[in-house]
Design a protein around this motif. Sequence first.
Motif, mmCIF file in Angstrom:
data_model
loop_
_atom_site.group_PDB
_atom_site.id
_atom_site.type_symbol
_atom_site.label_atom_id
_atom_site.label_comp_id
_atom_site.label_asym_id
_atom_site.label_seq_id
_atom_site.Cartn_x
_atom_site.Cartn_y
_atom_site.Cartn_z
ATOM 1 N N ASP B 12 0.837 -1.192 0.000
ATOM 2 C CA ASP B 12 0.000 0.000 0.000
ATOM 3 C C ASP B 12 0.883 1.257 0.000
ATOM 4 O OD1 ASP B 12 -2.883 1.068 0.699
ATOM 5 O OD2 ASP B 12 -1.459 2.179 1.917
ATOM 6 N N THR B 13 0.411 2.273 -0.728
ATOM 7 C CA THR B 13 1.205 3.487 -0.933
ATOM 8 C C THR B 13 1.659 4.144 0.366
ATOM 9 O OG1 THR B 13 -0.109 3.810 -2.910
ATOM 10 C CG2 THR B 13 1.164 5.683 -2.175
ATOM 11 N N THR B 14 0.840 4.026 1.415
ATOM 12 C CA THR B 14 1.190 4.729 2.650
ATOM 13 C C THR B 14 2.097 3.888 3.574
ATOM 14 O OG1 THR B 14 -0.849 3.903 3.612
ATOM 15 C CG2 THR B 14 -0.925 6.109 2.676
ATOM 16 N N VAL B 31 2.670 -5.651 6.098
ATOM 17 C CA VAL B 31 2.339 -4.781 4.965
ATOM 18 C C VAL B 31 0.966 -5.133 4.390
ATOM 19 C CG1 VAL B 31 2.962 -4.351 2.536
ATOM 20 C CG2 VAL B 31 4.710 -4.222 4.313
ATOM 21 N N GLN B 32 0.193 -4.105 4.029
ATOM 22 C CA GLN B 32 -1.075 -4.284 3.301
ATOM 23 C C GLN B 32 -0.738 -4.297 1.816
ATOM 24 O OE1 GLN B 32 -4.292 -4.407 4.071
ATOM 25 N NE2 GLN B 32 -4.386 -3.858 6.244
ATOM 26 N N TRP B 33 -1.256 -5.281 1.087
ATOM 27 C CA TRP B 33 -0.931 -5.383 -0.346
ATOM 28 C C TRP B 33 -2.084 -4.860 -1.197
ATOM 29 C CZ3 TRP B 33 3.955 -6.681 -1.710
ATOM 30 C CH2 TRP B 33 4.754 -7.208 -0.695
ATOM 31 N N ILE B 34 -1.724 -4.194 -2.264
ATOM 32 C CA ILE B 34 -2.749 -3.618 -3.151
ATOM 33 C C ILE B 34 -2.401 -3.908 -4.617
ATOM 34 C CG2 ILE B 34 -3.376 -1.737 -1.571
ATOM 35 C CD1 ILE B 34 -1.639 0.119 -3.440
ATOM 36 N N ILE B 35 -3.369 -3.658 -5.488
ATOM 37 C CA ILE B 35 -3.087 -3.666 -6.929
ATOM 38 C C ILE B 35 -2.290 -2.397 -7.211
ATOM 39 C CG2 ILE B 35 -4.093 -3.607 -9.248
ATOM 40 C CD1 ILE B 35 -6.666 -4.784 -8.090
ATOM 41 N N ASN B 36 -1.155 -2.532 -7.893
ATOM 42 C CA ASN B 36 -0.351 -1.372 -8.271
ATOM 43 C C ASN B 36 -1.253 -0.285 -8.882
ATOM 44 O OD1 ASN B 36 1.938 0.171 -9.149
ATOM 45 N ND2 ASN B 36 1.691 -0.757 -11.161
ATOM 46 N N PRO B 37 -1.136 0.971 -8.406
ATOM 47 C CA PRO B 37 -2.085 2.016 -8.827
ATOM 48 C C PRO B 37 -2.253 2.174 -10.342
ATOM 49 C CG PRO B 37 -0.652 2.854 -7.089
ATOM 50 C CD PRO B 37 -0.183 1.467 -7.400
#
Lengths: 320, 249
Positions: B12-14, B31-37
Amino acid sequence: MSVLVYIENRNGKFKKSTYEIVSYGKRLANGLGSSLTLLSIGRVAEDELKNLGAYGAGKILSAETDAPLDDKAYASLIASAAQNSGATLVVMAHNVTGKALAPRVAVRLNAGLVSAVNGLPVSYQPFVVSKKAFSGKSLMQAEITSDIKVITLSQNTAGIETFAGEALIEKIDTSSMTSGTKVVSTEVQTGKILLSEADVVVSGGRGMRSADNWKPLEELAGVLGAATACSRPVSDEGWRPHHEHVGQTGKVVAPNLYFALGISGAIQHLAGISSSKVIVAVNKDPEAPIFSAADYGIVGDLQTVLPKMTEAFRKLKASS
Amino acid sequence: MNILVCISNVPDTTTRIKYSADMKSVDYSGVQWIINPWDELALTRAIELKEAHPALVQKITVITAGGADAEPTLRKALACGADDAIRVDAPGGDSLFTATQLAHAVKGEPFDVILCGIESSDYNGSAVGGMLAELLDYNSVSAVSSLNLEGNSVKVTREIDGGKQSIETSAPVVLIVQKGIAINPRIPSMRGIMTARTKPLKVVAAAAASPGSKVVGYQAPPQKSACKMIDPENIDELVHLLHTEARVI
């Protein structure tokens, strides 16, 4: 053995970023004990090419063509030039063109690629370069392990040096270039300072309150010879065009001086500006995170501060 | 027409970046994982196109190269509206390694338009899309900020240095996309989250591939010195400091 640098022209002229990457290539070649070869694609007058001698150009391969950028065709030409000149290192700028071409060139040369390198290598043997990672939150060192190596250089990070010497121009054949993409129309900004090239950037955020309030910001930019930019909410709202959006998903800039006006300083915005040499922030909220990234800060209302700034810089420019 | 969207699973970006004690690797614990923006914008545009042209766009597939821990991110993409997913079981490696894995899984498959975000927010490499195109020997257009489909014709706008270009090309093609391709990323609906659980997710074995580079170590970026505050009634002071102290004016 040589270093091959791909150089880009804009309407037949080279820009500051070209001088930077040529002189960077020369320093790399010196560091590796090899020579520098440049590759220019497009139509550039001989005098303009010869000028690059002062920045370290030894040999310049000039591929004269009117063919517009096609990723596959250009990458194929660059890879062939690298092979023909025995290049062990290929260098491009980390801009829209470099991002399009470097990965394709790397595959063609079976080369490792590290992009957005921020200066000369940390070591030549092994070949280790430094770059930002996690959108500016970390610095990373990476070793390129392949025989042929490809890097792209972050703009405005290496500086420009001059060298004594003369450039030798050799034309190369472009008759076999074919394109799988067709350019229907091209729109080029004229009369404006490009964000990617600007030494000074004046950028506005939501604190500017509306699209109508941009005139004083543009006036300040005019006085400073600066490019204008904005934060993401501003381009999302349609107050300013998307190509002005600076930040993680927009443009990453590295000017000498960046003005953040009414920008709170979300982490996504800081990712786009952290390479700026000096940051000036104006915000009415003294707790805004932008002040922890800025070098100089003013807590105040832009409606009154901005015209005063324009006036004060105008005075300075008039006296110098 | 089938659209493939390449997804990078990123912190995550933050996220505050932490390192191992020897500074040779990143500590991803917690870490929280996200789809790349950028990939999220690509996926959003693919879904918009399928909704706008249901007869033209048959299927949206998402793909990632990574370990089983990347699957929740693929499920999120399915919840947003992708139809099926592929995970190449190949964690780690540089851009060349990752692109080789994706190419291995994609080669010979009937994907007409392959979308990749222009950058990933972890290593900021801007490389996998172009490499994938070259490995597949497809045309590519980079820095794409708008995409439309008309029959077999693919119409895009690409950013060029200081301007933009309208480009026409045809499938198969790799489009490397940036901001503007979509504005607001698609957020999964409750129904989307429910149906995502049963959508197909295929795991493909890794191909033999060697990376071209490796991470040697990390450093925290240098600390900024404290911000010098200037009285809004004394703008001349700012001008003076920028001129004589910072020497940037």
